[in-house]
Design an enzyme around this catalytic site. Structure first.
Site, short mmCIF file in Angstrom:
data_model
loop_
_atom_site.label_atom_id
_atom_site.label_comp_id
_atom_site.label_asym_id
_atom_site.label_seq_id
_atom_site.Cartn_x
_atom_site.Cartn_y
_atom_site.Cartn_z
N ASP A 77 27.27 45.47 49.91
CA ASP A 77 27.29 44.20 49.20
C ASP A 77 26.34 44.32 48.01
OD1 ASP A 77 29.06 42.90 50.92
OD2 ASP A 77 27.46 42.22 52.23
N ASP A 104 35.08 41.25 49.26
CA ASP A 104 34.92 39.96 49.94
C ASP A 104 35.55 38.83 49.12
OD1 ASP A 104 33.40 41.26 51.91
OD2 ASP A 104 31.50 40.74 50.95
#
Length: 150
Positions: free
Chosen positions: A114, A127
């Site tokens: 991330d 995502d």
């Protein structure tokens, strides 16, 4: 739009999301790029999420199996769906490309990379593509059933 064209659109969208997601992650990890906005709620720096959404712990092998099952279900939905629209093709392409990007991370890394940090959450392009794809699919399904007005 013919089914061959929607299949192609879905496949190209999935491929583009997957490749772009992996390129961004690779660049950020290898360059160790980091950025902090003047306001403190937005930054870019990499972190590894070994769990599911919001870093909730979850066994890796179950995440891989669950990801594969969800991808199979999404493809099954596509095959079963008789009315393949441009929006559905784009939405499913976003979903599949994002899911494959995060799945590859789980297979070759300790977890999902991330990098976009907003407030207290951290996410990546995969995502965002998954969420956007799901939103469009759900919206279209409700609209088709008449529960949302056009």
């Amino acid at each position: 739009m013919g089914s061959t064209r929607t299949h192609l659109l879905m496949t190209l969208t999935a491929g583009a999301v997957f490749v772009l997601d992996q390129l961004i992650k690779k660049w950020l990890v290898t360059s160790q790029f980091s950025w902090q906005a003047p306001w403190q709620w937005l930054s870019i720096h990499t972190s590894t999420n070994e769990g599911i959404a919001f870093s909730v712990p979850f066994p890796r092998i179950l995440l891989v199996a669950l990801s594969l099952a969800i991808l199979a279900a999404a493809l099954g939905w596509w095959v079963k769906n008789d009315h393949k629209t441009t929006a559905a093709a784009l939405a499913l392409g976003l979903f599949i490309g994002g899911a494959l990007g995060n799945l590859l991370d789980r297979l070759i890394r300790p977890g999902v990379i991330d990098y976009l940090n907003i407030l207290t959450g951290s996410f990546n392009l995969a995502d965002a593509a998954i969420i956007a794809g799901l939103f469009v699919i759900i919206f279209q399904q409700h609209r088709k059933k008449g529960t949302l007005s056009p």
